[in-house]
Design an enzyme around this catalytic site. Sequence first.
Site, short mmCIF file in Angstrom:
data_model
loop_
_atom_site.label_atom_id
_atom_site.label_comp_id
_atom_site.label_asym_id
_atom_site.label_seq_id
_atom_site.Cartn_x
_atom_site.Cartn_y
_atom_site.Cartn_z
N GLU B 39 -6.88 21.18 -4.57
CA GLU B 39 -8.14 20.74 -5.17
C GLU B 39 -8.41 21.62 -6.39
O GLU B 39 -8.33 22.84 -6.30
CB GLU B 39 -9.28 20.82 -4.14
CG GLU B 39 -10.68 20.68 -4.71
CD GLU B 39 -10.92 19.38 -5.46
OE1 GLU B 39 -10.57 18.30 -4.94
OE2 GLU B 39 -11.46 19.45 -6.59
N GLY B 44 -14.66 18.45 -1.18
CA GLY B 44 -15.74 17.48 -1.05
C GLY B 44 -15.81 16.53 -2.23
O GLY B 44 -16.41 15.46 -2.15
N CYS B 47 -18.23 13.06 -4.40
CA CYS B 47 -19.22 12.65 -3.42
C CYS B 47 -20.14 13.80 -3.03
O CYS B 47 -21.35 13.73 -3.17
CB CYS B 47 -18.52 12.10 -2.18
SG CYS B 47 -19.57 11.96 -0.75
N GLY B 186 -26.86 1.30 -18.67
CA GLY B 186 -26.22 0.76 -17.47
C GLY B 186 -27.19 0.62 -16.32
O GLY B 186 -27.77 1.60 -15.86
N GLY B 188 -26.49 -0.52 -13.30
CA GLY B 188 -25.78 -0.64 -12.02
C GLY B 188 -26.43 0.27 -11.00
O GLY B 188 -27.53 0.76 -11.21
N TYR B 189 -25.74 0.52 -9.89
CA TYR B 189 -26.44 1.23 -8.83
C TYR B 189 -26.73 2.68 -9.15
O TYR B 189 -27.78 3.20 -8.79
CB TYR B 189 -25.74 1.05 -7.48
CG TYR B 189 -24.59 1.99 -7.21
CD1 TYR B 189 -24.78 3.08 -6.36
CD2 TYR B 189 -23.35 1.77 -7.76
CE1 TYR B 189 -23.73 3.93 -6.09
CE2 TYR B 189 -22.30 2.62 -7.49
CZ TYR B 189 -22.48 3.71 -6.66
OH TYR B 189 -21.46 4.55 -6.39
N GLY B 277 -19.84 2.93 -15.51
CA GLY B 277 -18.63 2.68 -14.71
C GLY B 277 -17.83 3.95 -14.56
O GLY B 277 -18.18 5.00 -15.09
N ASP B 318 -10.72 6.17 -5.01
CA ASP B 318 -11.10 5.52 -6.27
C ASP B 318 -9.92 5.16 -7.16
O ASP B 318 -10.08 4.33 -8.07
CB ASP B 318 -12.05 6.44 -7.07
CG ASP B 318 -13.39 6.63 -6.38
OD1 ASP B 318 -13.54 6.14 -5.25
OD2 ASP B 318 -14.26 7.28 -6.97
N HIS B 450 -38.30 -1.15 20.16
CA HIS B 450 -39.57 -1.40 19.47
C HIS B 450 -40.40 -0.12 19.48
O HIS B 450 -40.40 0.60 20.48
CB HIS B 450 -40.33 -2.52 20.20
CG HIS B 450 -41.69 -2.78 19.63
ND1 HIS B 450 -41.83 -3.47 18.45
CD2 HIS B 450 -42.93 -2.44 20.06
CE1 HIS B 450 -43.15 -3.55 18.17
NE2 HIS B 450 -43.82 -2.93 19.14
#
Lengths: 426, 474
Positions: B39, B44, B47, B186, B188-189, B277, B318, B450
């Site tokens: 790494e 991690g 994310c 953008g 997007g989310y 993106g 990804d 409930h």
Amino acid sequence: MLEFKLPDVGEGMHEGEIIQWLIKEGDAVTQDQPIVEVQTDKVNAELTAPAAGVVKKIFFSEGDIVEVGTTIFTIQVENGMPAPETDMGEEEIQAAQSGDVKVNAGHITSKPHLEAVRVLATPFVRQMAREMKIDIEQVKGSGPAGRITESDLKQFKENHSITRENVYNNDNKILQDKATMKNADRAKRLENEWEERILLKGIRKKIAEHMVKSVSTIPHVTHVDELEMDRLKEFKNQLKAYSDVKDIKLTFLPFFVKAIVIALKEFKTLNASIDEKTNEIILKNYYHIGIATNTKEGLIVPVIKHADQKTIFQLADEIRKLATQAREGKLSIDQITGSTFTISNVGPIGGLHATPIINYPEAAILALHKMEHRMVVRDLEGVIRLMMNMSLSFDHRLIDGVTAVHFTNRIKELLENPIRLVVEMR
Amino acid sequence: MVVGEVAVETDIIIMGGGPGGYAAAIRLGQLGKSVVLVERDRLGGVCLNRGCIPSKALIHAANQYQRLNDLGKMGIRLSQERTTMDLGIWQDWKEGITSQLNQGIAHLCKENGVTVVKGQATFLSDDRIGVETDGDFETYKFEQAIIATGSRPYIPSFIKVDGEYILDSTASLLLQEVPSSLSIIGGGYIGIELGMAFAKLGTKVTIIEMASRILPQVAENLVKEVTRNAKKLGMNIKTSSKVEKASVVDGHVHLQISSKKQGSEVVVSEKTLVTIGRIPNTEEIGLNRAGVTVGEKGYIAVDMECRTNVPHIFAIGDITPGPALAHRASKQGIVAAEVIGGLPSAIDSPYVPYVIFSEPQIAGVGLSREEAEQQGYSVKTGKFPFSANGRALAMDETEGFAEVIVDAESHILLGMHMVCADASNLIGEGVLALELAARVEDIALSVHPHPTLAEGWMEAAEAVLGHAIHIVNK
């Protein structure tokens, strides 16, 4: 790697027999090159390569029965891996580069991703299938709404191993396949028994299934009558010189076809079928006559399409061609499907009368029997006439006995008086 | 490379310690393999360090902050002093969360025998990689490799991220002060999640989106509530709009925008966030030397076992085609590890849930109504609004609905989607239902606790069957 699965080349066929591989593992193939010959629902089909590449693996041997949807071979396609899918379309990247702003390309989507297709089975059952080396897509689910259960997998595995046991090769000799104990045991057991077991497969299996369906669905009733054939014989003889010129071998069958078609037009329920799903009677205004033909593979029924629109000579010619193709196993699916009424001509072999089984989902079948000189009574005197029996089996849901008798009476009238047949032909 | 160099031998090399890479490493450790996990930054990945976790920490803080305004009607009186947000303190709090998670992963790797190496990995051949760490260069020889190098924000060439005025998502989560104004390129989310969070903290937010609506990849009916809330939060949403030019003038960002309707205009804001993106990190890791084929757009195609065209090299996360979601990467990581470990594992389900931490949240799994219809299903749907749910009222979170999409013939569930508070936690039921191939009756007949928002699923399922209790069945 491209997996080639046995397609349904017929109308709802479930399995096929591998007749011949035209390639072997490691062969390079071009797109559409014939790969394998498969005996499907009464016809031979040649399946071709879906893409160019190298044949990696062949999973079945000649003679094996394979279910539709089973992978029968794999091809390593020329370009290696398939083109990748991507969520950021080229368009979006270009758009972004040129200053256009687009969304957060493709990092959220409700679409299932493309690697996997949905199989109606729980994750555990899917895992179990992999452990059992079963392609779960081939398994039919018995659970609610077709869900595949653990016991379906076990069942599949069992059936699959029986199919692959391949007890007999084409010559019905016991294959001494020692690969598994199971096979060896079975072969041994067979040798010790005074009986021979042949796997019910191929056309014979198809016929068996078809017959069961027909008889269990249609209430059959058979009605028998006899015909006096002297005049028709004379009439046919008169035409001989003419048919010789045209190089057509004229038999009685085209006359029967014509007489039947005329009668069918008058008694519509005999050229019909019942659609059990919609609960409807389908009356057919086309006359496709199936001619049951004996071949070494078993009974095959080639179909004369639009028989009402053809002349006696045209019918004769077509019947001869179809019979030849049937015997050579070269009929296409199209040539054996779609009949509306079937004639079974067992006369050349012999027999007095029979209960022919209706070619499902048709409404009736007419068997023609041996023609022979018999003593009959005419004007209270015994005379010798050329006689022939015919047996009509009909669907009693659709056709009453009276209608059936009227129908055969009409055929009788036409065949016993060929002049009437000629004047009523269209 | 020097002649006579000694390569460290290992069973498996994993390039990248994100949610895919570290999950694969831990699973391989469990299976008794020797694993080296390389790494370059922090365990991690995006994310944990720059994406999911920090952004959710910001969103949560923003929600708490905004919530204070609505407490009055419940009888809670705050002192007269004005509520403020100190983003600097928030940074420390966030850092505490990510560090704890980092350490947790490091501990798990250690306990499972995974060797973690810090450095930049590149393939030297199809069985060797080199790792560069602070000028040192070490080579490793492997039997199998897993590529898990992830993705990074895509920034168009006409914009330069400087980290001060023009930010990518990473930089936006490092801000020490709440900006007074923020334009987001953008819708997007990521843009919507961060945009709504900053708007709640008092930032004047402008979203510029080229499509005709925000969150264009989510079914339209799910987005309406979010659009309405965005406007309520004072966000300025410019759809069908393109950014032509970005420049920094006198300490402010000037974005030149054009749209068919409005023509050309300039949006001025203190900062700009670019979220249009992500692109896969596949360029500089020597894939050609390993013989791994990369598609035109930089993605590595893999089969259901996550194998690349080189059978002993796997790719996950990804860098593979599909949605760039951490949970997809983790699943792929575990599958790749198990395949390497000789277990019969595969990506055998098309269902990857999605979650958007907007206001209210959107989450779903499976097909939308439109997708199901396009695939030839005859579709039935059932919908239950949270305005009819007791818990939602008691929480003062009555926006949104639960929707189930069902094959009309078999009643098998095809999709489950919801817009509501805590949709992210509630979608788990949908994932399980689809994976188990449940029928809508299975949900309807299950007793749901409930009072909870989860009752929304039961009522939506009952609505399909025409007998929901708390709404009028049509």
